[in-house]
Write an enzyme that holds these catalytic residues in place. Structure first.
Site, PDB file in Angstrom:
ATOM      1  N   CYS A   1      43.534  41.715  38.174  1.00 50.86           N
ATOM      2  CA  CYS A   1      42.703  42.315  39.313  1.00 50.86           C
ATOM      3  C   CYS A   1      41.252  41.980  39.161  1.00 50.86           C
ATOM      4  O   CYS A   1      40.511  42.623  38.625  1.00 50.86           O
ATOM      5  CB  CYS A   1      43.039  43.951  38.958  1.00 50.86           C
TER       6      CYS A   1
ATOM      7  N   ALA B   1      38.860  40.915  41.516  1.00 48.31           N
ATOM      8  CA  ALA B   1      37.859  41.052  42.373  1.00 48.31           C
ATOM      9  C   ALA B   1      36.817  42.353  42.069  1.00 48.31           C
ATOM     10  O   ALA B   1      37.267  43.252  41.277  1.00 48.31           O
ATOM     11  CB  ALA B   1      38.208  41.612  43.922  1.00 48.31           C
ATOM     12  N   PRO B   2      35.389  42.173  42.149  1.00 51.09           N
ATOM     13  CA  PRO B   2      34.504  41.054  42.796  1.00 51.09           C
ATOM     14  C   PRO B   2      34.435  40.004  42.147  1.00 51.09           C
ATOM     15  O   PRO B   2      33.710  39.163  42.527  1.00 51.09           O
ATOM     16  CB  PRO B   2      33.618  41.759  43.252  1.00 51.09           C
ATOM     17  N   GLY B   3      34.930  39.683  40.890  1.00 54.16           N
ATOM     18  CA  GLY B   3      34.984  38.533  40.089  1.00 54.16           C
ATOM     19  C   GLY B   3      33.711  38.662  39.067  1.00 54.16           C
ATOM     20  O   GLY B   3      33.568  37.407  38.459  1.00 54.16           O
TER      21      GLY B   3
ATOM     22  N   LYS C   1      33.727  39.938  36.121  1.00 50.65           N
ATOM     23  CA  LYS C   1      34.477  39.598  34.796  1.00 50.65           C
ATOM     24  C   LYS C   1      35.139  38.207  34.864  1.00 50.65           C
ATOM     25  O   LYS C   1      34.952  37.441  33.554  1.00 50.65           O
ATOM     26  CB  LYS C   1      35.405  40.755  34.621  1.00 50.65           C
TER      27      LYS C   1
ATOM     28  N   ASP D   1      44.089  39.031  43.265  1.00 54.65           N
ATOM     29  CA  ASP D   1      43.895  40.290  43.773  1.00 54.65           C
ATOM     30  C   ASP D   1      44.638  40.471  44.929  1.00 54.65           C
ATOM     31  O   ASP D   1      44.817  39.358  45.592  1.00 54.65           O
ATOM     32  CB  ASP D   1      42.335  40.341  44.064  1.00 54.65           C
TER      33      ASP D   1
ATOM     34  N   ASP E   1      49.587  39.955  45.204  1.00 54.80           N
ATOM     35  CA  ASP E   1      49.975  41.260  44.403  1.00 54.80           C
ATOM     36  C   ASP E   1      50.371  40.944  42.907  1.00 54.80           C
ATOM     37  O   ASP E   1      51.641  40.573  42.712  1.00 54.80           O
ATOM     38  CB  ASP E   1      51.013  41.993  45.197  1.00 54.80           C
TER      39      ASP E   1
ATOM     40  N   CYS F   1      37.742  51.802  34.582  1.00 54.94           N
ATOM     41  CA  CYS F   1      36.491  52.277  34.662  1.00 54.94           C
ATOM     42  C   CYS F   1      36.675  54.055  34.978  1.00 54.94           C
ATOM     43  O   CYS F   1      35.738  54.651  35.748  1.00 54.94           O
ATOM     44  CB  CYS F   1      35.646  51.662  36.044  1.00 54.94           C
TER      45      CYS F   1
END
Length: 433
Positions: A227, A229-231, A233, A251, A278, A359
């Site tokens: 997963c 986005a936004p990139g 990590k 993503d 997905d 998070c």
């Protein structure tokens, strides 16, 4: 509803019995949730510059804010910016600008106010005029309002200086861009230096940086970011690998993957291969010996390491000014997380590393997921999520004391005293025979 200790927070999910059960010391947590983290962190790209060079750049930008810039030898690519002492005070003689709750939270973290985030600005507000900035917690302020917004559910954020007037923001056919109000000070005390992100360094929360260190990527490995986005990590993985190896970044939507493609182009990380796909369908048991470079879906035992930074309730992204989450919405996240986890276990090589993170601070999405995974997959071994900067798993959860000490939860109590960050959770597994 407003809370006596936390006048900024309006959160239905926090009121639910589910949430109260998952978090002891509810009132203390609520107070912590609405407060702004005391530290701001930048992750330096060592392929472009040194930590010391960037730290000096930040020092020169933050001199007037009475804050401290430091580094940590245990996280050599991180620059820490401490909370300053310059606190904003409401001035009733000034005109007002209104922003939404998300924008208000960003301003409290040190951002400037960009034109798309301006909900309302009073008529007659001039260039370079000093204004009060408020956040609309109930979301009822109409875009382009010209008069004072009367509501008992708006909260003072800080003082700013106008850089774009009404006609530049609300004119017909305009696509407003750039800083509309340059923040001078906020009630959080976090220095408003804006975002100094570039190819040299990226503004990123400390737990997200620690998370990739827990993954511990090595050059020439094949790694999956499920997963991505936004990139942020994803690019960190590439940096720690020295841009040597293969990182498959997935993503669900093309628009999110485009964010990663833009980063790949800006940073020149040819080790990152983004795909709009997905991840709950990323494993296909019929595939044998398919190269990861061919794209998803993938066969069993394809990846050396997998990062599953899962979709979650995000109830760790402090400060939370308001929230519309319901108990039903909260209970939906573990369902998706389990689907992703099942795919990850199949895709991981024996001896490979799986890092699961969120998070949020909700137990069902964190310790509860770890317990579920250990029960469902006997070929998974829970190991220490080092380096440790956060605290242990929450007391009273279904994990044993030994297991609680292996996971890492960023919250009210952290192992490193000076770490006051967003809420976050990290766990690490190894796939065994």
């Amino acid at each position: 509803m407003y809370y006596p200790k936390s006048p900024f927070v309006k959160c239905r999910a926090v009121e639910s019995q589910l949430f109260r059960r998952n978090l002891p010391h509810f009132e203390d947590f609520l107070q912590w949730l609405c407060e702004t983290p005391k530290i701001t962190t930048y992750r330096v790209n060592h392929l472009e510059t040194t930590t010391e060079n960037f730290a000096n750049k930040v020092r020169s930008s933050s001199q007037s804010f009475q804050c401290t810039v430091t580094t940590d030898p245990n996280l050599p690519e991180v620059v820490f910016l401490s909370k300053g002492k310059k606190l904003a005070k409401h001035d009733p003689t000034l005109k007002e600008v209104i922003v939404d709750k998300s924008c208000g939270a960003a301003l409290l973290r040190g951002a400037h106010l960009y034109a798309p985030g301006v909900l309302a600005m009073q008529s007659g507000t001039k260039q370079d005029e000093v204004v009060n900035v408020f956040a609309d917690l109930e979301g009822k302020c109409k875009k382009g309002t010209t008069t004072e917004y009367l509501s008992d559910q708006k909260t003072f954020i800080g003082i700013g200086q106008v850089k774009q007037q009404r006609y530049q923001i609300y004119g017909d056919g305009l696509d407003p861009k750039g800083v509309a109000v340059e923040m001078v000070s906020t009630v959080s005390g976090v220095p408003s230096i804006g975002d100094l992100s570039s190819t040299e360094a990226l503004l990123q929360n400390l737990p997200s940086i620690v998370c990739v260190h827990v993954l511990d990527p090595k050059p020439k490995e094949i790694i999956l970011d499920m997963c991505s986005a936004p990139g942020n990590k994803t690019t960190h993985i590439a940096e720690l690998m020295g841009n040597q190896g293969t990182i498959i970044a997935l993503d669900k939507t093309e628009s999110k993957i485009q964010l990663i493609k833009n980063k790949v182009q800006n940073y020149g990380f040819d080790s990152i291969k983004p795909f709009a796909f997905d991840s709950t369908k990323s494993f296909d048991e019929t595939l044998i010996r398919k190269s990861a470079l061919e794209g998803p879906p993938f066969g069993r035992n394809t990846f050396d390491r997998i990062l599953l930074d899962a979709p979650c309730s995000a109830l760790g992204n402090r400060p939370v000014l308001a929230d519309s989450l319901t108990p039903k919405m909260l209970s939906s996240y573990p369902v998706v997380q389990k689907k992703l986890f099942c795919n990850a276990v199949e895709l991981l090589k024996v001896g490979g590393v799986l890092v699961f993170s969120t998070c949020t601070i909700v137990e069902d999405e964190n310790e509860g997921m770890v317990k579920w995974a250990l029960d469902k997959f006997p070929n998974l071994k829970l190991v220490d999520a080092t380096p440790f900067y956060g605290g242990e798993g929450v007391e009273g959860c279904d994990l044993s004391d030994e297991e609680r000490k292996k996971v890492q939860r960023f919250g009210i109590k952290n192992r490193v005293e000076d770490v006051d960050s967003v809420g976050f959770f990290i766990s690490k597994f190894i796939k065994v025979e």
